[in-house]
Design a protein around this motif. Sequence first.
Motif, PDB file in Angstrom:
ATOM      1  N   ILE A 264      38.208  42.128  46.306  1.00 34.44           N
ATOM      2  CA  ILE A 264      38.877  41.121  47.140  1.00 34.44           C
ATOM      3  C   ILE A 264      37.899  40.024  47.525  1.00 34.44           C
ATOM      4  O   ILE A 264      38.260  38.841  47.601  1.00 34.44           O
ATOM      5  CB  ILE A 264      39.491  41.781  48.393  1.00 34.44           C
ATOM      6  CG1 ILE A 264      40.713  42.612  48.010  1.00 34.44           C
ATOM      7  CG2 ILE A 264      39.895  40.724  49.415  1.00 34.44           C
ATOM      8  CD1 ILE A 264      41.866  41.812  47.439  1.00 34.44           C
ATOM      9  N   ASN A 265      36.625  40.386  47.764  1.00 30.09           N
ATOM     10  CA  ASN A 265      35.615  39.359  48.048  1.00 30.09           C
ATOM     11  C   ASN A 265      35.451  38.412  46.875  1.00 30.09           C
ATOM     12  O   ASN A 265      35.238  37.203  47.057  1.00 30.09           O
ATOM     13  CB  ASN A 265      34.271  40.004  48.371  1.00 30.09           C
ATOM     14  CG  ASN A 265      34.262  40.735  49.703  1.00 30.09           C
ATOM     15  OD1 ASN A 265      33.930  41.908  49.769  1.00 30.09           O
ATOM     16  ND2 ASN A 265      34.655  40.048  50.767  1.00 30.09           N
ATOM     17  N   ALA A 266      35.523  38.945  45.646  1.00 29.86           N
ATOM     18  CA  ALA A 266      35.427  38.094  44.462  1.00 29.86           C
ATOM     19  C   ALA A 266      36.610  37.134  44.386  1.00 29.86           C
ATOM     20  O   ALA A 266      36.441  35.945  44.086  1.00 29.86           O
ATOM     21  CB  ALA A 266      35.367  38.958  43.206  1.00 29.86           C
ATOM     22  N   TYR A 346      44.962  38.539  43.307  1.00 31.32           N
ATOM     23  CA  TYR A 346      45.218  37.803  44.551  1.00 31.32           C
ATOM     24  C   TYR A 346      44.551  36.420  44.593  1.00 31.32           C
ATOM     25  O   TYR A 346      44.717  35.687  45.565  1.00 31.32           O
ATOM     26  CB  TYR A 346      44.751  38.589  45.789  1.00 31.32           C
ATOM     27  CG  TYR A 346      45.583  39.797  46.115  1.00 31.32           C
ATOM     28  CD1 TYR A 346      46.836  39.672  46.693  1.00 31.32           C
ATOM     29  CD2 TYR A 346      45.113  41.080  45.837  1.00 31.32           C
ATOM     30  CE1 TYR A 346      47.609  40.787  46.996  1.00 31.32           C
ATOM     31  CE2 TYR A 346      45.861  42.203  46.121  1.00 31.32           C
ATOM     32  CZ  TYR A 346      47.118  42.054  46.708  1.00 31.32           C
ATOM     33  OH  TYR A 346      47.871  43.156  46.993  1.00 31.32           O
ATOM     34  N   THR A 347      43.820  36.043  43.560  1.00 30.62           N
ATOM     35  CA  THR A 347      43.121  34.753  43.608  1.00 30.62           C
ATOM     36  C   THR A 347      44.091  33.595  43.756  1.00 30.62           C
ATOM     37  O   THR A 347      43.821  32.633  44.494  1.00 30.62           O
ATOM     38  CB  THR A 347      42.278  34.554  42.333  1.00 30.62           C
ATOM     39  OG1 THR A 347      41.331  35.622  42.223  1.00 30.62           O
ATOM     40  CG2 THR A 347      41.528  33.239  42.376  1.00 30.62           C
ATOM     41  N   CYS A 398      46.072  42.603  62.315  1.00 30.84           N
ATOM     42  CA  CYS A 398      47.013  42.583  61.184  1.00 30.84           C
ATOM     43  C   CYS A 398      46.625  43.626  60.129  1.00 30.84           C
ATOM     44  O   CYS A 398      47.478  44.367  59.621  1.00 30.84           O
ATOM     45  CB  CYS A 398      47.047  41.191  60.551  1.00 30.84           C
ATOM     46  SG  CYS A 398      47.818  39.925  61.584  1.00 30.84           S
ATOM     47  N   LEU A 399      45.338  43.696  59.798  1.00 31.80           N
ATOM     48  CA  LEU A 399      44.890  44.665  58.800  1.00 31.80           C
ATOM     49  C   LEU A 399      44.992  46.088  59.330  1.00 31.80           C
ATOM     50  O   LEU A 399      45.329  47.025  58.590  1.00 31.80           O
ATOM     51  CB  LEU A 399      43.450  44.358  58.384  1.00 31.80           C
ATOM     52  CG  LEU A 399      43.221  43.003  57.698  1.00 31.80           C
ATOM     53  CD1 LEU A 399      41.746  42.820  57.361  1.00 31.80           C
ATOM     54  CD2 LEU A 399      44.073  42.866  56.448  1.00 31.80           C
ATOM     55  N   THR A 406      46.580  39.058  52.365  1.00 26.91           N
ATOM     56  CA  THR A 406      47.052  37.682  52.548  1.00 26.91           C
ATOM     57  C   THR A 406      47.363  37.364  54.006  1.00 26.91           C
ATOM     58  O   THR A 406      47.368  36.196  54.398  1.00 26.91           O
ATOM     59  CB  THR A 406      48.321  37.431  51.698  1.00 26.91           C
ATOM     60  OG1 THR A 406      49.333  38.373  52.065  1.00 26.91           O
ATOM     61  CG2 THR A 406      48.026  37.575  50.217  1.00 26.91           C
ATOM     62  N   SER A 407      47.614  38.388  54.811  1.00 24.60           N
ATOM     63  CA  SER A 407      47.937  38.157  56.218  1.00 24.60           C
ATOM     64  C   SER A 407      46.787  37.460  56.946  1.00 24.60           C
ATOM     65  O   SER A 407      47.003  36.662  57.865  1.00 24.60           O
ATOM     66  CB  SER A 407      48.271  39.477  56.915  1.00 24.60           C
ATOM     67  OG  SER A 407      47.154  40.354  56.893  1.00 24.60           O
ATOM     68  N   VAL A 408      45.552  37.759  56.520  1.00 28.50           N
ATOM     69  CA  VAL A 408      44.382  37.129  57.145  1.00 28.50           C
ATOM     70  C   VAL A 408      44.418  35.618  56.956  1.00 28.50           C
ATOM     71  O   VAL A 408      44.123  34.848  57.877  1.00 28.50           O
ATOM     72  CB  VAL A 408      43.090  37.723  56.542  1.00 28.50           C
ATOM     73  CG1 VAL A 408      41.869  36.937  57.007  1.00 28.50           C
ATOM     74  CG2 VAL A 408      42.948  39.184  56.918  1.00 28.50           C
TER      75      VAL A 408
END
Length: 532
Positions: A264-266, A346-347, A398-399, A406-408
Motif C-alpha cells: 500500500i505504501n508503494a 489501489y494506485t 476509520c481504519l 481509501t477512507s484515509v
Amino acid sequence: MSDNLKNNKRIARNTAFLYIRMAVVLVISLYTSRVILNTLGVDDYGVYNVVAGFVSMFGFLNATLSSSMQRYYNFEGTKRGEEGYTEVYVTGFIIHIVLCAVIFLILETAGIWYVNNVMVVPDGKLFAANVIFHLSIISMLLVIMEIPYTGAIMAYEKMDFYAAISIADTFLKLAAVIALPFIPYEKLIVYSLLVFSITVFDFVLYYWYAKKHFRFLRLCNAFSKPLFKSMMSFSGWNLLGTFAFLLKGQGLNMLLNVYFGTVINAARGVAYQVNGAINGFSANIATAFRPQIVNSYANNDHVRTRQMMFVESKICFALLTLLMVPIVLEINYLLKLWLGESVPEYTNIFAILVLVDSLICTLNTPCTQVAFAVGNLKKYQIITSMVNLCLLPASWLCLHLGMDSTSVFIVTILFSIINQGVCIVLLKRIFPLSIKSYLREVIFPCTLLVILLPILPSIIRISMNGGVLRFITEGFIDILAGVALTYGLVLNKQERQYAKTVITKKKIDRYAPLRLSHNWLRSLRSYFRAQS
C-alpha cells in the motif's frame, strides 16, 4: 515603466524559467519512476518510500525554515538593504546549525528504535532499511544547511539558476536509475547511495553560486538578538503549522504501513508522484508570486498584495483543473502506459483522491503566503494546526473500524475543505480582506470551472474506444473548453482586459519571437563570458 509592471514581467519571466524546469523534470521523472519500480520491485520500492518518508517527516523543518529565510530576506532587504540581508544570513545560519544538531540526536536515537522495532519491513530488508535511514538523515541535514543559500537565491528571484540546478539534479537521477540494473550489488542500498551523492552535489552548487553572487552572505559579527527572537517566533509558529500539515503526508503513510504493509505504501508513493508531476505546474506559479507578495506587503501596498493573492489563487486552481480532468478520466490507461504491468493495487483510486485534495489545497497556498508576509502567525497557525492535527486520529478511527485504505484519503479531502474555510476567516483578522469578495471573485468562479470543465471530455470518453486517440482528443477538448471557461468565468473584467492586451500585442509584434531568441542568446553568451 511602472514598478508594478516591472514586477509583473519579472513574475512572468520567472514562471517561464520554472515551467521549462518543470517540463524537463516531469518527463524524466515519469520515466525514472517506472524504471525504479521495475528494477526494485513493489516490496523494495515500498521499503524505500516508507523509510525515506519517515526521515522526511523531520524534513518539515526544511520547508519551515526555507519559507522563513526567504520571507526575512525579502522583508528585511526591502526595509534595510544589504545590512538587513547580512543580519538575516548570520542569524539564520546559527539557527540552522543548532537545529541540525537537535534533529541528528532525535533521529539517531528514537528514529533508529522506530525503524528496527515498529516499522513493517519485509524479511531480509532490515539492514537495507537502516542504510537508507542513515543516508536519508545526512541528506536531510545537508538540505537544511542549504537553506540560507537557496533562500537568498529565491529572494533575489534567480529562478534561472534554480531551474538549471533542478534540471541537472533530474538528469543525474536518470543516470543513476539507468546504471542501477548493471550494478551487481544490493540495488536498494546502491540506489540510496546514488541519491545521497546527488544531494551532496546539489548542496555544493547552491553554496558556490550564492557565495559567488551575493556578497552579503558572509559570516561576521552581525548576529542580531532581536532578529533571532523574531525569526524563532516566526519559525516556531510556522513549524507548528508545517508539522500538522506533515501528518497529511508521512504520518498517514506510516499509519497505512502499520495496517496494510509496504504494498500500500508503494501504491501511495506512485499516487503522490502523479500528484507531484501535476501539482508542480501550479507550484511554479506560487513560487514566482511569493517574493512579490512579501515585497508588496513590506511596502504597505495592501491592494496589490490582495490582488496578487486572488490572481494566484485563480490561475493555480484553473491550471491544475485543466491538467487534472483528462488524467482523472484516463487514469487506468495512463498508469498502465507509464508503469506497464507493475501498477500496485489501489494506485488509480489513490491518485484520483490525492489530486482532488491537491486541488483544494491549491487555494490555501496564496492565503498562507499572505499570512507569512504579515508575520503575525500565532493564532493563524494554532487554529489551523488544530484542524490538521485532528486528521490523524480521524483516519486511525476509520481504519480501526475496519474501513479500507481509501477512507484515509477521503477523510483528508474533508479536512482540507474545513481547513480552507478556517484559513480565510483567520486571515481576515490579520489582513484587510473581504470574505464576501473572496467568495465572489475566487471560490464561486473556481467551483463553476470544476463543475463545467469535465462535461465535454466525459462525453468524448463515453463516445470513443479507449486508447491514445481518445486521450489526445479529451486533452484537446479539455484545453479549448478550459481556456474559454477560465477567460469567461474565472478572470474578472480587469484581468480579461490585461490578457487581451497581451494577446493583441503578441499578434501585432510578429517579430517578437526572433528578438526574444536573439536577446536570449546574447544574454547566454554574456553569462558564459562573465563566468570565464
